[in-house]
Design an enzyme around this catalytic site. Structure first.
Site, PDB file in Angstrom:
ATOM      1  N   TRP A 127     -44.588 -17.351 -33.910  1.00 15.73           N
ATOM      2  CA  TRP A 127     -43.386 -16.838 -34.588  1.00 15.73           C
ATOM      3  C   TRP A 127     -43.815 -16.273 -35.949  1.00 15.73           C
ATOM      4  O   TRP A 127     -44.523 -16.950 -36.706  1.00 15.73           O
ATOM      5  CB  TRP A 127     -42.382 -17.985 -34.767  1.00 15.73           C
ATOM      6  CG  TRP A 127     -41.140 -17.615 -35.522  1.00 15.73           C
ATOM      7  CD1 TRP A 127     -40.399 -16.476 -35.393  1.00 15.73           C
ATOM      8  CD2 TRP A 127     -40.482 -18.401 -36.524  1.00 15.73           C
ATOM      9  NE1 TRP A 127     -39.319 -16.512 -36.243  1.00 15.73           N
ATOM     10  CE2 TRP A 127     -39.343 -17.688 -36.954  1.00 15.73           C
ATOM     11  CE3 TRP A 127     -40.729 -19.643 -37.105  1.00 15.73           C
ATOM     12  CZ2 TRP A 127     -38.478 -18.161 -37.932  1.00 15.73           C
ATOM     13  CZ3 TRP A 127     -39.875 -20.120 -38.066  1.00 15.73           C
ATOM     14  CH2 TRP A 127     -38.745 -19.383 -38.472  1.00 15.73           C
ATOM     15  N   ASP A 208     -42.663 -27.468 -32.555  1.00 16.51           N
ATOM     16  CA  ASP A 208     -41.501 -26.722 -33.023  1.00 16.51           C
ATOM     17  C   ASP A 208     -40.596 -26.480 -31.812  1.00 16.51           C
ATOM     18  O   ASP A 208     -40.988 -25.777 -30.877  1.00 16.51           O
ATOM     19  CB  ASP A 208     -41.976 -25.387 -33.625  1.00 16.51           C
ATOM     20  CG  ASP A 208     -40.826 -24.559 -34.197  1.00 16.51           C
ATOM     21  OD1 ASP A 208     -39.656 -24.965 -34.033  1.00 16.51           O
ATOM     22  OD2 ASP A 208     -41.106 -23.502 -34.797  1.00 16.51           O
ATOM     23  N   LYS A 243     -29.968 -21.763 -32.292  1.00 19.48           N
ATOM     24  CA  LYS A 243     -29.782 -20.995 -31.049  1.00 19.48           C
ATOM     25  C   LYS A 243     -28.924 -21.760 -30.049  1.00 19.48           C
ATOM     26  O   LYS A 243     -27.977 -21.213 -29.505  1.00 19.48           O
ATOM     27  CB  LYS A 243     -31.144 -20.671 -30.426  1.00 19.48           C
ATOM     28  CG  LYS A 243     -32.178 -20.146 -31.401  1.00 19.48           C
ATOM     29  CD  LYS A 243     -31.910 -18.719 -31.827  1.00 19.48           C
ATOM     30  CE  LYS A 243     -32.512 -18.376 -33.154  1.00 19.48           C
ATOM     31  NZ  LYS A 243     -33.885 -18.167 -33.350  1.00 19.48           N
TER      32      LYS A 243
HETATM   33  C1  LIG Z   1     -40.166 -20.614 -33.073  1.00 19.95           C
HETATM   34  C2  LIG Z   1     -39.091 -20.749 -34.093  1.00 19.95           C
HETATM   35  N1  LIG Z   1     -39.112 -21.804 -34.917  1.00 19.95           N
HETATM   36  C3  LIG Z   1     -38.171 -21.986 -35.853  1.00 19.95           C
HETATM   37  C4  LIG Z   1     -37.150 -21.089 -36.013  1.00 19.95           C
HETATM   38  C5  LIG Z   1     -36.185 -21.353 -37.141  1.00 19.95           C
HETATM   39  O1  LIG Z   1     -34.897 -21.307 -36.850  1.00 19.95           O
HETATM   40  P1  LIG Z   1     -33.786 -21.590 -37.961  1.00 19.95           P
HETATM   41  O2  LIG Z   1     -34.423 -21.811 -39.254  1.00 19.95           O
HETATM   42  O3  LIG Z   1     -32.911 -20.392 -37.949  1.00 19.95           O
HETATM   43  O4  LIG Z   1     -33.071 -22.812 -37.459  1.00 19.95           O
HETATM   44  C6  LIG Z   1     -37.085 -19.962 -35.187  1.00 19.95           C
HETATM   45  C7  LIG Z   1     -36.037 -18.956 -35.350  1.00 19.95           C
HETATM   46  O5  LIG Z   1     -36.078 -17.848 -34.905  1.00 19.95           O
HETATM   47  C8  LIG Z   1     -38.078 -19.801 -34.196  1.00 19.95           C
HETATM   48  O6  LIG Z   1     -38.087 -18.754 -33.360  1.00 19.95           O
END
Ligand SMILES: Cc1ncc(COP(=O)(O)O)c(C=O)c1O
Length: 393
Positions: A127, A208, A243
């Protein structure tokens, strides 16, 4: 005081969103942005979230501070959702965090306090925000091979081999499911092999989990976490509810740590709460209480599972539809990885030049790596998309 500052580099995805917004062509398609969309192109508030929010408004008596660890009912429910009965809960704790990103940031500080000289091994690619978020916090990141951009498969042997040579005590950042950006997850056998190396080499899994429920089911998407939790002495798990509950802007997530024994758990718990106090003091409450109301009420939980299954089903359906359209429009090319991948993302597998042509000539937007968000596809735009791709191949 600000005279020495230069403008920060623009975020590629935010730039893409702005370009798409300004594009006047009615047939334009946005495959860049990282949120779920319905067939109508919307990212709605889930019905079950609306119900829980109403209940919250009707019953909440106070907005006084909660503690650094957040809402205990939320924490217990997230722990159950993530780990089920995979490990000894006397060695485990879970705290609320401001989204998956906030959770990762707290984890980074914890790692620095515990083992400042350790490296965190991250998938190549990972990511996009993992690198600035964790690296920016001060962690040393090193890549392990993950995605074969030619064959569109996971480079599992090369990954295992790299981890076999990682120094004992290092951490391995793993995506629990719906690997972002590739959409390709290790099989259960692969996960067992990864866990074997982690145990043999005395590495620490740092998982994660941002898409639980988006790949196959809530339980099977947690396989990696639960399998590792049953085998390793220590691990860190970051969850995001952005999500799977559609709570993106409410910033809901959690951080769990499994320690070697109860005494170590208590020590780490005190350190983590101290980290939180020094960064944002207390986590935001609203979204976490909404999740807690849903997960702790059997009726609401059942309704949530249905809405989650519908999101998952739509992603699956669009993958199949898209691949079918490409088989018809570009029969000499193999896009079958689109249906082997899961969750919101995968690589289309075209060059940056082809990505640029798709944008300029057809108003089809995706990031340069050709990572696409499947949720941008609908039954109405899929043929146009396939035609546009066929034209630039
Ligand atoms: C792999 C991954 N980790 C963590 C996140 C973090 O998400 P958020 O901070 O929006 O909860 C995302 C968001 O796109 C992600 O794709």
């Amino acid at each position: 005081m600000f005279e020495n500052l230069q403008p920060a580099s623009a975020d590629a995805i935010l730039g893409l969103i702005a370009e798409h917004k300004n594009d006047k062509r009615p047939q334009k398609v946005d495959l860049g942005v990282g949120v779920f969309r319905t067939a109508a192109g919307e990212t709605p508030v889930l019905d079950v979230v609306k119900t829980a929010e109403q209940r919250l408004v009707d019953t909440q008596q106070s907005k006084a501070y909660i503690g650094t660890a957040g809402d205990p009912d939320f924490n217990a429910a997230m722990q159950e959702l993530t780990f089920a009965d995979s490990c000894d809960t006397a060695r485990l704790f879970t705290i609320q965090a401001p989204g998956g990103s906030g959770s990762l940031r707290v984890a980074a500080s914890l790692i620095l306090r515990a083992r400042a000289d350790a490296s965190v091994w991250v998938s190549e690619p990972t990511w996009a925000n993992h690198i600035p978020l964790l690296g920016g916090a001060g962690l040393t990141l090193k890549p392990y091979p993950y995605y074969d951009t030619e064959k569109h498969v996971i480079r599992i042997e090369q990954m295992l081999d790299t981890l076999r040579h990682a120094p004992a005590g290092d951490l391995v950042l793993l995506h629990a499911c719906c690997h972002n950006p590739s959409g390709l997850d290790p099989s259960e056998d692969d996960w067992r092999a990864i866990a074997d190396v982690i145990v043999e080499r005395d590495l620490v899994p740092f998982i994660d989990m941002a898409y639980q429920g988006f790949a196959t089911s809530l339980a099977s998407d947690a396989f990696a976490v639960r399998h590792m939790a049953g085998r390793v002495p220590e691990m860190i798990v970051s969850n995001s509810c952005s999500k799977n509950f559609g709570l993106y802007r409410d910033r809901v997530g959690s951080l769990s740590v499994l320690a070697a024994d109860t005494g170590a758990r208590d020590t780490v718990y005190s350190q983590v709460n101290n980290v939180v106090r020094t960064i944002y003091s207390v986590p935001p409450d609203h979204g976490a209480v909404v999740v807690s109301l849903i997960l702790n009420d059997p009726e609401l939980k059942a309704a949530w599972r249905l809405e989650l299954a519908a999101m998952r089903g739509r992603l699956r359906e669009m993958r199949v539809l898209f691949n079918d359209a490409l088989i018809e429009k570009a029969p000499d090319h193999d896009f079958s990885h689109l249906v082997r991948a899961v969750g919101m993302f995968c690589f289309l597998g075209v060059t940056p030049e082809q990505v640029a042509r798709l944008k300029q000539e057809f108003g089809v937007y995706m990031v340069d790596s050709s990572r696409i968000n499947i949720a941008g596809i609908t039954a109405n735009n899929v043929n146009y998309l396939a035609d546009s791709i066929a034209a630039v191949l």
